[in-house]
Design a protein around this motif. Structure first.
Motif, PDB file in Angstrom:
ATOM      1  N   MET A 190       2.829  11.060  -2.206  1.00 33.65           N
ATOM      2  CA  MET A 190       3.339  10.209  -1.133  1.00 33.65           C
ATOM      3  C   MET A 190       4.799   9.870  -1.433  1.00 33.65           C
ATOM      4  SD  MET A 190       1.828   6.610   0.371  1.00 33.65           S
ATOM      5  CE  MET A 190       1.771   5.837  -1.250  1.00 33.65           C
ATOM      6  N   ASN A 191       5.705  10.238  -0.480  1.00 35.55           N
ATOM      7  CA  ASN A 191       7.113   9.954  -0.694  1.00 35.55           C
ATOM      8  C   ASN A 191       7.419   8.489  -0.396  1.00 35.55           C
ATOM      9  OD1 ASN A 191       7.395   9.653   2.151  1.00 35.55           O
ATOM     10  ND2 ASN A 191       7.678  11.861   2.365  1.00 35.55           N
ATOM     11  N   LEU A 192       8.650   8.095  -0.631  1.00 33.95           N
ATOM     12  CA  LEU A 192       9.032   6.692  -0.524  1.00 33.95           C
ATOM     13  C   LEU A 192       8.940   6.183   0.916  1.00 33.95           C
ATOM     14  CD1 LEU A 192       9.959   4.337  -2.248  1.00 33.95           C
ATOM     15  CD2 LEU A 192      12.336   5.011  -1.825  1.00 33.95           C
ATOM     16  N   ASP A 193       9.345   6.996   1.892  1.00 35.17           N
ATOM     17  CA  ASP A 193       9.279   6.556   3.291  1.00 35.17           C
ATOM     18  C   ASP A 193       7.835   6.322   3.735  1.00 35.17           C
ATOM     19  OD1 ASP A 193      12.017   6.658   3.563  1.00 35.17           O
ATOM     20  OD2 ASP A 193      12.038   8.749   4.273  1.00 35.17           O
ATOM     21  N   ALA A 194       6.947   7.240   3.334  1.00 35.70           N
ATOM     22  CA  ALA A 194       5.535   7.057   3.678  1.00 35.70           C
ATOM     23  C   ALA A 194       4.965   5.818   2.999  1.00 35.70           C
ATOM     24  CB  ALA A 194       4.743   8.301   3.271  1.00 35.70           C
ATOM     25  N   ALA A 195       5.399   5.543   1.765  1.00 37.52           N
ATOM     26  CA  ALA A 195       4.934   4.353   1.040  1.00 37.52           C
ATOM     27  C   ALA A 195       5.382   3.077   1.741  1.00 37.52           C
ATOM     28  CB  ALA A 195       5.448   4.382  -0.392  1.00 37.52           C
ATOM     29  N   LYS A 196       6.617   3.067   2.257  1.00 37.81           N
ATOM     30  CA  LYS A 196       7.116   1.886   2.968  1.00 37.81           C
ATOM     31  C   LYS A 196       6.271   1.592   4.202  1.00 37.81           C
ATOM     32  CE  LYS A 196      11.944   2.381   1.494  1.00 37.81           C
ATOM     33  NZ  LYS A 196      13.336   2.647   1.944  1.00 37.81           N
ATOM     34  N   LYS A 197       5.933   2.636   4.952  1.00 36.88           N
ATOM     35  CA  LYS A 197       5.129   2.452   6.159  1.00 36.88           C
ATOM     36  C   LYS A 197       3.722   1.971   5.809  1.00 36.88           C
ATOM     37  CE  LYS A 197       7.576   6.001   8.836  1.00 36.88           C
ATOM     38  NZ  LYS A 197       7.436   7.314   9.547  1.00 36.88           N
ATOM     39  N   LEU A 198       3.115   2.589   4.797  1.00 36.40           N
ATOM     40  CA  LEU A 198       1.751   2.225   4.421  1.00 36.40           C
ATOM     41  C   LEU A 198       1.683   0.794   3.900  1.00 36.40           C
ATOM     42  CD1 LEU A 198      -0.873   4.380   2.708  1.00 36.40           C
ATOM     43  CD2 LEU A 198      -0.288   2.222   1.621  1.00 36.40           C
ATOM     44  N   ILE A 199       2.609   0.430   3.017  1.00 34.38           N
ATOM     45  CA  ILE A 199       2.590  -0.909   2.427  1.00 34.38           C
ATOM     46  C   ILE A 199       2.845  -1.967   3.494  1.00 34.38           C
ATOM     47  CG2 ILE A 199       3.794  -2.436   0.826  1.00 34.38           C
ATOM     48  CD1 ILE A 199       4.217  -0.003  -0.984  1.00 34.38           C
ATOM     49  N   THR A 200       3.811  -1.717   4.376  1.00 36.48           N
ATOM     50  CA  THR A 200       4.108  -2.679   5.446  1.00 36.48           C
ATOM     51  C   THR A 200       2.891  -2.880   6.335  1.00 36.48           C
ATOM     52  OG1 THR A 200       6.436  -2.010   5.439  1.00 36.48           O
ATOM     53  CG2 THR A 200       5.632  -3.188   7.381  1.00 36.48           C
ATOM     54  N   ARG A 201       2.199  -1.812   6.635  1.00 38.50           N
ATOM     55  CA  ARG A 201       1.037  -1.888   7.527  1.00 38.50           C
ATOM     56  C   ARG A 201      -0.078  -2.737   6.923  1.00 38.50           C
ATOM     57  NH1 ARG A 201      -2.878   3.290   8.849  1.00 38.50           N
ATOM     58  NH2 ARG A 201      -4.523   2.131   9.943  1.00 38.50           N
ATOM     59  N   TYR A 202      -0.392  -2.523   5.648  1.00 33.88           N
ATOM     60  CA  TYR A 202      -1.523  -3.213   5.043  1.00 33.88           C
ATOM     61  C   TYR A 202      -1.177  -4.628   4.575  1.00 33.88           C
ATOM     62  CZ  TYR A 202      -4.363   0.992   5.197  1.00 33.88           C
ATOM     63  OH  TYR A 202      -5.087   2.082   5.628  1.00 33.88           O
ATOM     64  N   ILE A 203       0.056  -4.879   4.231  1.00 34.21           N
ATOM     65  CA  ILE A 203       0.446  -6.219   3.784  1.00 34.21           C
ATOM     66  C   ILE A 203       0.307  -7.228   4.909  1.00 34.21           C
ATOM     67  CG2 ILE A 203       2.461  -7.613   3.167  1.00 34.21           C
ATOM     68  CD1 ILE A 203       1.238  -6.363   0.774  1.00 34.21           C
ATOM     69  N   GLU A 204       0.679  -6.842   6.121  1.00 31.84           N
ATOM     70  CA  GLU A 204       0.619  -7.772   7.258  1.00 31.84           C
ATOM     71  C   GLU A 204      -0.813  -8.224   7.521  1.00 31.84           C
ATOM     72  OE1 GLU A 204       2.436  -5.761  10.483  1.00 31.84           O
ATOM     73  OE2 GLU A 204       4.484  -5.958   9.715  1.00 31.84           O
ATOM     74  N   GLY A 205      -1.757  -7.304   7.463  1.00 30.12           N
ATOM     75  CA  GLY A 205      -3.145  -7.672   7.718  1.00 30.12           C
ATOM     76  C   GLY A 205      -3.813  -8.410   6.577  1.00 30.12           C
ATOM     77  N   HIS A 206      -3.181  -8.403   5.410  1.00 32.49           N
ATOM     78  CA  HIS A 206      -3.771  -9.030   4.220  1.00 32.49           C
ATOM     79  C   HIS A 206      -3.394 -10.506   4.102  1.00 32.49           C
ATOM     80  CE1 HIS A 206      -5.782  -8.855   0.382  1.00 32.49           C
ATOM     81  NE2 HIS A 206      -4.712  -9.229  -0.272  1.00 32.49           N
ATOM     82  N   ALA A 207      -2.431 -10.958   4.892  1.00 29.80           N
ATOM     83  CA  ALA A 207      -1.935 -12.331   4.760  1.00 29.80           C
ATOM     84  C   ALA A 207      -3.033 -13.350   5.062  1.00 29.80           C
ATOM     85  CB  ALA A 207      -0.738 -12.547   5.676  1.00 29.80           C
ATOM     86  N   ASP A 208      -3.828 -13.117   6.102  1.00 31.70           N
ATOM     87  CA  ASP A 208      -4.887 -14.060   6.463  1.00 31.70           C
ATOM     88  C   ASP A 208      -5.934 -14.145   5.360  1.00 31.70           C
ATOM     89  OD1 ASP A 208      -6.268 -15.770   8.489  1.00 31.70           O
ATOM     90  OD2 ASP A 208      -7.781 -14.192   8.336  1.00 31.70           O
ATOM     91  N   PHE A 209      -6.254 -13.011   4.742  1.00 27.20           N
ATOM     92  CA  PHE A 209      -7.216 -13.009   3.636  1.00 27.20           C
ATOM     93  C   PHE A 209      -6.708 -13.859   2.483  1.00 27.20           C
ATOM     94  CE2 PHE A 209      -8.632 -11.292  -0.417  1.00 27.20           C
ATOM     95  CZ  PHE A 209     -10.005 -11.218  -0.252  1.00 27.20           C
ATOM     96  N   ILE A 210      -5.424 -13.734   2.154  1.00 28.10           N
ATOM     97  CA  ILE A 210      -4.855 -14.496   1.033  1.00 28.10           C
ATOM     98  C   ILE A 210      -4.910 -15.990   1.318  1.00 28.10           C
ATOM     99  CG2 ILE A 210      -2.726 -14.968  -0.232  1.00 28.10           C
ATOM    100  CD1 ILE A 210      -1.991 -12.054   0.018  1.00 28.10           C
ATOM    101  N   ILE A 211      -4.589 -16.386   2.546  1.00 27.23           N
ATOM    102  CA  ILE A 211      -4.586 -17.809   2.898  1.00 27.23           C
ATOM    103  C   ILE A 211      -5.986 -18.405   2.716  1.00 27.23           C
ATOM    104  CG2 ILE A 211      -4.329 -19.440   4.806  1.00 27.23           C
ATOM    105  CD1 ILE A 211      -2.066 -17.653   5.862  1.00 27.23           C
ATOM    106  N   LYS A 212      -7.004 -17.739   3.247  1.00 33.12           N
ATOM    107  CA  LYS A 212      -8.370 -18.255   3.135  1.00 33.12           C
ATOM    108  C   LYS A 212      -8.841 -18.266   1.684  1.00 33.12           C
ATOM    109  CE  LYS A 212      -9.815 -16.959   7.803  1.00 33.12           C
ATOM    110  NZ  LYS A 212     -10.763 -16.155   8.616  1.00 33.12           N
TER     111      LYS A 212
END
Length: 478
Positions: A1-23
């Motif tokens: 996985m190149n750096l550009d693909a990593a940026k897209k993947l990480i950005t996508r999953y981090i946003e959805g993980h915020a609610d889990f962290i709060i709870k």
């Protein structure tokens, strides 16, 4: 996985993980008895200039959190994992390998899994193979793990994105580290904590030793042969949900009612005097004179302006609805343990209850523990198979033996074990005997003692075989 693909993947999953962290953080906070009541702002009343001013008659500000949630979670953890599960793969040598790998910290890690799953809905174990020490495993904080699941019905774990903070020893700066694990490799990236993912993400060359040894093509990539994504989930229940979800509102209501009761007792613990037509009563000197006259002469003077005048002194007291609050606290406390499926330590009427009847106290706790055990069995099976795979051992059917830590009638259990002889195997009886902690060790000890008894009998037989037939004198009967 190149750096550009990593940026897209990480950005996508981090946003959805915020609610889990709060709870998860809220549940962890309640487990540490830092309830919402602690962070509540003090009550104020509106002022004449549209600002808020403090109420001089309501100065008390008690914020008393109660550790109901901590008690409920600890009850489940102690009930299920004071004696951690035992594993049997029908091979004594493999069983010993598994026990050695799990190590002395197995009970503590099992309890930690229970607490993490209760708070965050799911707990995680990460395992790896060290070249020197062999198979290793550890419990990872749930907030660090972002799983990537298959869309198929089996919901297979395809990959794991682990996110955590680390300080670079060279520049002393804080970094956000991202590890992307699959069933064949791990790629590492990082960024400064203050930077954005899109602009600041970079490769993290943390696998330099593997790169220099020729075991990987890049310093930020590590190839492994574990045969699976080396992370194992342990869900709290089938939904999954946190144990706090059921009781948070009830605990908040109890904290609020109890703290408000304490505030009332502090604010309204003295009599308030109401002075009518007492000249100059607004000045501190006159108020002091009033209190001195009342204390010394037991009388005071007031100004009368004629018939119908209401001049004088009266007292103002506020009755606190004690019975209503007591009932409210009682009902709320009972609801907390009912909805939280726990055992209230203040439950009354159990003095003359037999040991067998006491088991009914654990009905709700057993229900909650059973739901967790169903999920944890899958995770433990996966962990045992990973240990066997790393040690090149076959692993077929895995038998798990769970022990609950509760009030029990040991005499009755011993009698049941005795009555079960020749009905079930000796090993099964040993596993369920209240005095036996490890069935394999107990079985070896029984075999050792049996050999010693056999040796004594053989020695006794040899002695009597060599004695003369007539006894000590050597003469036979005529």
């Amino acid at each position: 996985m190149n750096l550009d693909a990593a940026k897209k993947l990480i950005t996508r999953y981090i946003e959805g993980h915020a609610d889990f962290i709060i709870k998860a953080e809220i549940a962890e906070r309640y487990y540490q008895v830092q309830n919402d009541i602690v962070f509540r702002k003090p009550k104020k009343k509106p002022g004449s200039d549209a600002t808020e001013v403090e109420n001089p008659l309501r100065n008390a500000d008690n914020r008393i959190p109660h550790s109901f949630y901590e008690l409920l979670v600890d009850q489940k953890a102690a009930y299920m994992f004071t004696t951690p599960p035992l594993f049997d793969v029908k091979d004594d040598e493999t069983n010993q390998v598994i026990a050695n790998v799990l190590g002395d910290g197995w009970a503590k890690r099992a309890k930690l899994l229970c607490v993490n799953a209760s708070n965050a809905r799911v707990a995680w174990i990460h395992y790896w193979v060290d070249k020197e020490t062999g198979f290793q495993y550890g419990v990872v904080p749930s907030a660090q793990i972002i799983p990537v699941w298959s869309t198929k019905l089996d919901q297979q774990l395809l990959a794991v994105l682990r996110v955590y903070k680390d300080i670079d020893p060279e520049d002393g700066e804080m970094y956000d580290v991202y590890e992307y694990w699959t069933d064949t490799e791990c790629q590492a990236f990082r960024k400064r904590a203050a930077d954005e993912i899109v602009t600041g993400l970079m490769d993290y060359p943390c696998f330099t030793d593997f790169y220099e040894a020729g075991e990987t093509d890049s310093a930020n990539t590590m190839v492994h042969d574990l045969g699976a994504v080396p992370f194992i989930p342990f869900f709290n229940n089938s939904i999954p949900s946190s144990d706090l979800d059921r009781v948070k509102d009830l605990i908040d209501a109890y904290d609020k009612t109890y703290s408000g009761f304490m505030n009332d007792l502090e604010d309204i613990q003295e009599i308030i005097f109401v002075l009518t037509n007492y000249g100059g009563a607004s000045e501190d000197g006159e108020l002091n004179k009033f209190l001195k006259d009342l204390k010394y002469y037991k009388t005071i003077c007031t100004d009368s302006v004629g018939s119908g005048d209401t001049s004088g002194v009266s007292t103002l007291t506020i009755d606190i609805p004690v019975e209503a609050r007591d009932k409210m606290l009682e009902i709320t406390r009972k609801a907390i343990f009912d909805m939280g499926q726990g055992i209230d330590p203040q439950q009354q009427g159990l003095d003359a209850t037999s040991g067998e009847a006491m088991k009914f106290l654990y009905a709700l706790l057993e229900l909650k523990a059973g739901l967790m055990e169903t999920e944890f069995r899958l995770g433990f099976n996966e962990l045992v198979r990973a240990i066997c795979h790393a040690n090149n051992r076959d692993c077929g059917t895995i038998i798990q033996t769970w022990t609950r830590t509760s009030i029990r009638n040991d005499a009755e259990l011993v009698a049941m074990c005795a009555q079960s002889e020749e009905i079930v195997s000796k090993k099964t009886i040993l596993k369920h005997h209240p005095f036996v902690e490890n069935a394999e060790d107990e079985e070896k000890q029984l075999q050792k003692e049996q050999k010693e008894r056999d040796a004594q009998l053989d020695a006794y037989d040899d002695t009597h075989q060599h004695e003369p037939a007539g006894g000590e004198g050597g003469e036979g009967n005529v």
